[in-house]
Design an enzyme around this catalytic site. Structure first.
Site, PDB file in Angstrom:
ATOM      1  N   ARG A  31       0.842  -1.208   0.000  1.00  0.00           N
ATOM      2  CA  ARG A  31       0.000   0.000   0.000  1.00  0.00           C
ATOM      3  C   ARG A  31       0.875   1.256   0.000  1.00  0.00           C
ATOM      4  O   ARG A  31       0.625   2.199  -0.733  1.00  0.00           O
ATOM      5  CB  ARG A  31      -0.921   0.005   1.218  1.00  0.00           C
ATOM      6  CG  ARG A  31      -2.185  -0.823   1.001  1.00  0.00           C
ATOM      7  CD  ARG A  31      -2.939  -0.952   2.309  1.00  0.00           C
ATOM      8  NE  ARG A  31      -4.214  -1.624   2.141  1.00  0.00           N
ATOM      9  CZ  ARG A  31      -4.378  -2.914   1.880  1.00  0.00           C
ATOM     10  NH1 ARG A  31      -3.325  -3.692   1.726  1.00  0.00           N
ATOM     11  NH2 ARG A  31      -5.579  -3.436   1.751  1.00  0.00           N
ATOM     12  N   SER A 171     -11.651  -8.262  -1.342  1.00  0.00           N
ATOM     13  CA  SER A 171     -11.614  -6.880  -0.842  1.00  0.00           C
ATOM     14  C   SER A 171     -10.620  -6.049  -1.630  1.00  0.00           C
ATOM     15  O   SER A 171     -10.694  -4.821  -1.648  1.00  0.00           O
ATOM     16  CB  SER A 171     -11.212  -6.889   0.628  1.00  0.00           C
ATOM     17  OG  SER A 171      -9.878  -7.371   0.752  1.00  0.00           O
ATOM     18  N   GLN A 172      -9.654  -6.707  -2.260  1.00  0.00           N
ATOM     19  CA  GLN A 172      -8.619  -5.971  -2.990  1.00  0.00           C
ATOM     20  C   GLN A 172      -9.188  -5.173  -4.162  1.00  0.00           C
ATOM     21  O   GLN A 172      -8.583  -4.195  -4.595  1.00  0.00           O
ATOM     22  CB  GLN A 172      -7.524  -6.922  -3.476  1.00  0.00           C
ATOM     23  CG  GLN A 172      -6.704  -7.495  -2.320  1.00  0.00           C
ATOM     24  CD  GLN A 172      -5.644  -8.476  -2.781  1.00  0.00           C
ATOM     25  OE1 GLN A 172      -5.609  -8.880  -3.937  1.00  0.00           O
ATOM     26  NE2 GLN A 172      -4.787  -8.892  -1.862  1.00  0.00           N
ATOM     27  N   SER A 199     -12.745  -9.694   4.146  1.00  0.00           N
ATOM     28  CA  SER A 199     -11.492  -9.070   4.616  1.00  0.00           C
ATOM     29  C   SER A 199     -11.669  -7.616   5.052  1.00  0.00           C
ATOM     30  O   SER A 199     -10.939  -6.716   4.603  1.00  0.00           O
ATOM     31  CB  SER A 199     -10.407  -9.148   3.526  1.00  0.00           C
ATOM     32  OG  SER A 199     -10.326 -10.423   2.970  1.00  0.00           O
ATOM     33  N   GLU A 316      -7.247 -14.224   5.444  1.00  0.00           N
ATOM     34  CA  GLU A 316      -5.838 -14.549   5.213  1.00  0.00           C
ATOM     35  C   GLU A 316      -5.280 -15.512   6.283  1.00  0.00           C
ATOM     36  O   GLU A 316      -4.305 -16.216   6.052  1.00  0.00           O
ATOM     37  CB  GLU A 316      -5.102 -13.202   5.264  1.00  0.00           C
ATOM     38  CG  GLU A 316      -3.691 -13.191   4.903  1.00  0.00           C
ATOM     39  CD  GLU A 316      -3.135 -11.761   4.999  1.00  0.00           C
ATOM     40  OE1 GLU A 316      -2.988 -11.132   3.955  1.00  0.00           O
ATOM     41  OE2 GLU A 316      -2.842 -11.292   6.113  1.00  0.00           O
ATOM     42  N   ARG A 347      -7.848 -22.686  -1.553  1.00  0.00           N
ATOM     43  CA  ARG A 347      -7.363 -23.046  -0.215  1.00  0.00           C
ATOM     44  C   ARG A 347      -8.308 -23.985   0.521  1.00  0.00           C
ATOM     45  O   ARG A 347      -7.856 -24.775   1.363  1.00  0.00           O
ATOM     46  CB  ARG A 347      -7.132 -21.778   0.622  1.00  0.00           C
ATOM     47  CG  ARG A 347      -5.870 -21.054   0.235  1.00  0.00           C
ATOM     48  CD  ARG A 347      -5.581 -19.860   1.126  1.00  0.00           C
ATOM     49  NE  ARG A 347      -4.284 -19.300   0.755  1.00  0.00           N
ATOM     50  CZ  ARG A 347      -3.904 -18.065   1.008  1.00  0.00           C
ATOM     51  NH1 ARG A 347      -4.716 -17.230   1.630  1.00  0.00           N
ATOM     52  NH2 ARG A 347      -2.703 -17.655   0.647  1.00  0.00           N
ATOM     53  N   LYS A 413       6.996 -15.888  -0.727  1.00  0.00           N
ATOM     54  CA  LYS A 413       6.069 -14.873  -1.276  1.00  0.00           C
ATOM     55  C   LYS A 413       5.937 -13.711  -0.289  1.00  0.00           C
ATOM     56  O   LYS A 413       5.860 -12.554  -0.679  1.00  0.00           O
ATOM     57  CB  LYS A 413       4.700 -15.509  -1.527  1.00  0.00           C
ATOM     58  CG  LYS A 413       3.657 -14.566  -2.142  1.00  0.00           C
ATOM     59  CD  LYS A 413       2.377 -15.324  -2.451  1.00  0.00           C
ATOM     60  CE  LYS A 413       1.371 -14.518  -3.260  1.00  0.00           C
ATOM     61  NZ  LYS A 413       0.647 -13.509  -2.506  1.00  0.00           N
TER      62      LYS A 413
HETATM   63  O1  LIG Z   1      -5.497  -5.923   0.662  1.00  0.00           O
HETATM   64  C1  LIG Z   1      -4.690  -6.772   1.043  1.00  0.00           C
HETATM   65  O2  LIG Z   1      -3.508  -6.500   1.293  1.00  0.00           O
HETATM   66  C2  LIG Z   1      -5.163  -8.157   1.211  1.00  0.00           C
HETATM   67  C3  LIG Z   1      -6.502  -8.426   1.246  1.00  0.00           C
HETATM   68  C4  LIG Z   1      -7.037  -9.791   1.387  1.00  0.00           C
HETATM   69  O3  LIG Z   1      -7.480 -10.197   0.103  1.00  0.00           O
HETATM   70  P1  LIG Z   1      -8.920 -10.903  -0.162  1.00  0.00           P
HETATM   71  O4  LIG Z   1      -9.969  -9.957   0.279  1.00  0.00           O
HETATM   72  O5  LIG Z   1      -8.880 -11.188  -1.613  1.00  0.00           O
HETATM   73  O6  LIG Z   1      -8.895 -12.150   0.672  1.00  0.00           O
HETATM   74  C5  LIG Z   1      -5.981 -10.770   1.912  1.00  0.00           C
HETATM   75  O7  LIG Z   1      -6.444 -12.079   1.848  1.00  0.00           O
HETATM   76  C6  LIG Z   1      -4.691 -10.611   1.142  1.00  0.00           C
HETATM   77  O8  LIG Z   1      -3.730 -11.514   1.603  1.00  0.00           O
HETATM   78  C7  LIG Z   1      -4.142  -9.222   1.333  1.00  0.00           C
HETATM   79  C1  LIG Z   2      -4.362 -14.120  -0.341  1.00  0.00           C
HETATM   80  C2  LIG Z   2      -3.111 -13.718  -0.127  1.00  0.00           C
HETATM   81  O1  LIG Z   2      -2.328 -12.994  -0.957  1.00  0.00           O
HETATM   82  P1  LIG Z   2      -2.613 -11.985  -2.151  1.00  0.00           P
HETATM   83  O2  LIG Z   2      -2.144 -10.632  -1.670  1.00  0.00           O
HETATM   84  O3  LIG Z   2      -1.797 -12.484  -3.278  1.00  0.00           O
HETATM   85  O4  LIG Z   2      -4.085 -11.988  -2.426  1.00  0.00           O
HETATM   86  C3  LIG Z   2      -2.418 -14.073   1.142  1.00  0.00           C
HETATM   87  O5  LIG Z   2      -1.321 -13.525   1.375  1.00  0.00           O
HETATM   88  O6  LIG Z   2      -2.936 -14.883   1.932  1.00  0.00           O
END
Ligand SMILES: O=C(O)C1=C[C@@H](OP(=O)(O)O)[C@@H](O)[C@H](O)C1
Ligand SMILES: C=C(OP(=O)(O)O)C(=O)O
Length: 437
Positions: A31, A171-172, A199, A316, A347, A413
């Site tokens: 971010r 949520s991303q 999330s 997560e 998963r 990762k």
């Molecule tokens: O915004 C972020 O940094 C993340 C949001 C989540 O994504 P999801 O909402 O797709 O699970 C999480 O699982 C991911 O590891 C990181």
């Molecule tokens: C879902 C995950 O990663 P990403 O940021 O690639 O979505 C994670 O780190 O569990």
């Protein structure tokens, strides 16, 4: 050094007593990098995470014309490009944060930006972000798939306005659009339609970092976000330790009846890991904050409670919570995480497969898992190019002798050297095991 594959997961066979230091937060590092690319001056990011996911973000920023100095492990500096540049091909690797957060930046570049990634990432959904950009007037070529590879034809600038998306798969999608929106001429009003956005912790994190750089946001109702147009203030910020990387170490205390302290645990945080101490206590562990960090003391081996967890805000953490559930004294239901089927791997399917391989009992539900603990035996566990499946396997191996892990190195990762940190923690011994110190 690359660990052997399969890697013999350490089985302490006694309570551990470790103090661990985990790398910086992936979600915060990436971010801050995105915000630095949009800022009104040079930015400093202290104690960043250096891992595959953040390296892909650094490369993406460089591809878009920003100058990133990441020569030090302690402090990175970013000089934003005067104007983001297109005509470039970027590699998101396996990083959800790169494949979702970069397209809105690409839309403000001065030419086409092609984004591709690891083959496992080519099935992960990005469609709602691309649709949102289209509805804001950006041409996006994705062959109608809504996945990588795709090309965003940057227009130099975006007007912004109002957009409605279905963010139930990640949520991303929401974070991606909100992070960039202050730089749209009219800002952005973003609405979600569909079942809930998962999330919530990561959405809070997005709003929090925006506020810290002077971006005004509002949440008129539970399904709507508003970002006002304006500058992204140049910043100097330290990254918190990654509490999701800390999760397996806290679990190590819980499953061995030992004690683990995670250094530098933040007093308050938007990371999903903030949920862990309460959850571990419900499972019978004891948690307290010390001058060093967060200390977790596990219950006597075999007495960890199986409980139900709603993981919708903190998805997560699911693989580590699933490991604890498989080692508990009664069944537990993990819910709110249907969208994990679209993570690094499916998963839910992976966890059922691996728990079954260990002789355990687990079933998928519509939105999660039911895990019915039975005595487990050693096995060779697969990790599916998924860092958190490697962490799941390590936790199980701490309680069950004879666990071998294929490609534990995939943990890099988000946690380079996870295997070494784990071996070190698992080699410690608590001198005075018992209910109190
Ligand atoms: O915004 C972020 O940094 C993340 C949001 C989540 O994504 P999801 O909402 O797709 O699970 C999480 O699982 C991911 O590891 C990181
Ligand atoms: C879902 C995950 O990663 P990403 O940021 O690639 O979505 C994670 O780190 O569990």
């Amino acid at each position: 050094m690359t660990p052997p594959s399969p890697w013999a997961a350490p089985h302490p066979g006694a309570p551990v007593d470790a103090v661990v230091h985990v790398p910086g937060s992936k979600s915060l590092t990436n971010r801050w990098l995105v915000l630095a690319a949009l800022a009104d001056g040079p930015c400093t990011i202290r104690r960043p995470l250096r891992s595959r996911d953040s390296e892909r973000m650094v490369d993406a920023l460089r591809g878009l014309g920003c100058h990133v100095d990441d020569s030090s492990d302690e402090v990175w500096s970013v000089v934003p490009a005067p104007a983001l540049t297109g005509g470039v091909r970027l590699d998101a690797g396996q990083a959800g944060t790169v494949m979702r957060f970069v397209p809105p930046l690409a839309a403000m570049a001065d030419g086409p930006v092609l984004l591709d990634g690891h083959e496992t990432a080519r099935t992960r959904p990005v469609g709602p972000v691309l649709e949102a950009l289209r509805s804001l007037g950006v041409q996006v070529d994705d062959g109608g798939r809504g996945t990588m590879p795709f090309t965003v034809h940057g227009r130099g600038a975006l007007d912004g306005g109002e957009v409605t998306i279905d963010a139930s798969a990640s949520s991303q999608f929401v974070s991606a659009l909100l992070l960039a929106a202050a730089r749209f001429r009219d800002g952005l009003t973003l609405r979600h339609h569909g079942v809930g956005v998962p999330s919530a912790a990561h959405l809070d994190m997005t709003l929090q970092v925006l506020e810290e750089v002077g971006v005004r946001t509002a949440r008129p109702d539970a399904r709507t976000w508003r970002v006002e147009p304006g500058p992204v203030r140049a910043f100097d910020r330290s990254v918190e330790p990654d509490l999701s990387s800390a999760a397996p170490f806290l679990a190590l205390a819980a499953v061995t009846g030992g004690r683990v302290t995670v250094r530098g645990w933040p007093p308050s945080t938007t990371q999903p890991g903030a949920w862990l101490p309460g959850a571990l206590e419900r499972m019978g562990a004891r948690c307290r904050t010390t001058t060093e960090g967060l200390e977790v003391r596990g219950p006597a081996p075999g007495t960890l409670h199986g409980v139900d967890h709603d993981l919708s805000d903190v998805g997560e953490l699911t693989p580590v919570v699933a490991a604890l559930a498989a080692l508990a004294d009664r069944p537990g239901r993990l819910g709110g995480v249907a969208h994990l089927r679209g993570h690094e791997t499916d998963r839910l399917d992976a966890l059922v497969t691996e728990i079954t391989r260990l002789g355990g009992r687990a079933e998928e539900t519509e939105d999660g898992l039911v895990i019915d603990p039975t005595p487990l035996h050693g096995a060779e566990l697969q990790t599916y190019h998924d860092h958190r499946m490697a962490m799941f396997a390590a936790v199980v191996g701490a309680a069950v002798p004879g666990v071998r892990v294929v490609d534990v190195a995939t943990a890099d990762k988000t946690f380079p050297g996870f295997d070494v940190a784990w071996e070190r923690a698992a080699a410690t011994r608590l001198e005075h095991p018992g209910p109190s110190r």
